[in-house]
Write a protein that holds these residues in place. Structure first.
Motif, mmCIF file in Angstrom:
data_model
loop_
_atom_site.group_PDB
_atom_site.id
_atom_site.type_symbol
_atom_site.label_atom_id
_atom_site.label_comp_id
_atom_site.label_asym_id
_atom_site.label_seq_id
_atom_site.Cartn_x
_atom_site.Cartn_y
_atom_site.Cartn_z
ATOM 1 N N TRP A 1 4.351 7.296 1.039
ATOM 2 C CA TRP A 1 4.990 6.474 2.067
ATOM 3 C C TRP A 1 4.529 5.032 1.889
ATOM 4 C CZ3 TRP A 1 8.654 8.444 5.188
ATOM 5 C CH2 TRP A 1 8.643 9.813 5.477
ATOM 6 N N PHE A 2 5.443 4.105 2.045
ATOM 7 C CA PHE A 2 5.034 2.697 2.073
ATOM 8 C C PHE A 2 4.258 2.442 3.360
ATOM 9 C CE2 PHE A 2 8.875 1.412 -0.642
ATOM 10 C CZ PHE A 2 8.113 1.475 -1.792
ATOM 11 N N GLU B 1 0.848 -1.175 0.000
ATOM 12 C CA GLU B 1 0.000 0.000 0.000
ATOM 13 C C GLU B 1 0.887 1.228 0.000
ATOM 14 O OE1 GLU B 1 -3.272 0.142 -0.065
ATOM 15 O OE2 GLU B 1 -3.798 -1.953 0.330
ATOM 16 N N LEU B 2 0.463 2.244 -0.700
ATOM 17 C CA LEU B 2 1.148 3.524 -0.666
ATOM 18 C C LEU B 2 0.213 4.542 -0.034
ATOM 19 C CD1 LEU B 2 2.648 3.750 -4.250
ATOM 20 C CD2 LEU B 2 3.828 3.159 -2.137
#
Lengths: 254, 254
Positions: A203-204, A189-190
């Motif tokens: 952000w990861f 997911e970002l």
């Protein structure tokens, strides 16, 4: 007896200090560690920029402490290059946060120990399974006990030990157990945000969805309150060839 | 058919362009690659700074091209996150310079393919064994042929193919051969210099001293003019335990 300590949380991290104090009971301690946080640095080495080493003063009885702008693997190379006496042991950590399952592939802590093993030096990576409020006493004490045994008996060639300690006081800690690496799968997911100038950045933020956390894995051991010790190698050749790969790649038949 | 291309030489590298053009013959090509040189980045992922993605225009018939400030492994995660359709294949390269033996541990090219395999996607890393004047035609043509077979037949689970192509014109290139990773040992050397302000800095400058370059290794295949294809896995648990490790780590007897 000469022990090299490094980490990926940076030379100022409390886990490194706790480790250095315990290791100083076993012999001369040299610290070469990144000047700042390098988590998830992977097994990078620095080929495209010059490296620096600056002497530091640490609150631990060490022979020498050097901060570098390199990766954890760089630190091990820097500490052993140009005819410096080879350490009898490399210990990397104590990392704030576990390095379990395929995290070993990304971990700077583990890659420093792997670099040690690549150089033919007995090596150990030590992590405590807690980011926020880690207790280092029990893990540092175990690291010392293990280090002493490893120096005495040696490790198999091209193998290092990856140690993960639950975040428990010494009295509540389970026994050390030999484990295999578990396996987790992540849904990537970002987290998309906008900077003050309206440009996107990310952000990861992925979480594991599936897990091989069966008994016998490092993940299961730590969840059960035991110290997990996994022998890790770096022979990446897959030897399960079922006879079909030759045809697939277009290898001529004999 | 959807193919993700990345590399570690940066999105402007000629090897990526040569690869993108060939892969476009097989299907839709998406390029997500570092904005600049990332060689020896290892299997790092970026947890401590925000990532950016900028659309780029490439001289190749690709559906989309994005430059990122991340590592090669980051690129694969970025390209597959947030519900983007999963590619049928990840191809990383074509790297300028071989990725042989334990270079696989440090290689950004290989770590991108490993990230693909970790996500369950068929993945290939392709390198040509020449830094200065690489010829990409033969390696790109072989990559296309191999990619087409891999898409058709699939790879074993958790395995990617690491391809190294000698820098020869197509007519002089030997056949593809299945290999194992060789093993080299380096004497680590630091080239010590002084900056204009009199402060020391260092460049790594080690050379390999010993080599397992026996027939069957990737190193030997490339030296003989053959295309080397090594199946690479990432099961790092050492399973050669001789029964003594349990005692060494202090595991209680049953």
């Amino acid at each position: 007896m000469r022990i090299l300590i490094t980490n990926d949380d940076g030379i100022g991290a409390p886990g490194l200090l706790a480790l250095a104090r315990e290791m100083a009971e076993l012999g001369e301690v040299l610290v070469v560690a990144p000047e700042r946080q390098q988590s998830a640095a992977g097994h990078g080495i620095t080929l495209h920029k010059p490296l620096r080493m600056e002497p530091m003063s640490l609150d631990a009885p060490v022979v020498e402490a050097l901060a570098t702008n390199g990766t954890p693997a760089d630190c091990v190379i820097l500490a052993t290059a140009n005819g410096r006496p080879e350490p009898d042991l490399v210990v990397s950590g104590i990392n704030m946060g576990a390095n379990l399952a395929e995290e070993v592939l990304y971990s700077g802590t583990c890659s420093a120990a792997m670099e040690g093993a690549l150089l033919g030096i007995n090596s150990i990576a030590v992590s405590v399974a807690e980011y926020a409020a880690p207790i280092f006493e029990a893990s540092a004490a175990y690291a010392r006990q293990l280090a002493s045994r490893v120096i005495e008996e040696g490790l198999p060639e091209d193998v290092f030990l990856n140690v993960n300690v639950p975040n428990l006081p010494a009295g509540e800690l389970g026994a050390p157990v030999l484990t295999r690496l578990g396996r987790r799968r992540y849904v990537n997911e970002l987290d998309r945000r906008q900077d003050p100038r309206g440009r996107d950045y990310y952000w990861f933020s992925g979480e594991p969805t599936e897990c091989d956390c069966e008994p016998g894995t490092d993940v299961a051991a730590v969840l059960a309150g035991n110290i997990s010790v996994t022998p890790v190698h770096f022979d990446l050749t897959w030897r399960g060839n079922n006879g079909c790969l030759g045809a697939l790649i277009g290898e001529p038949e004999e």
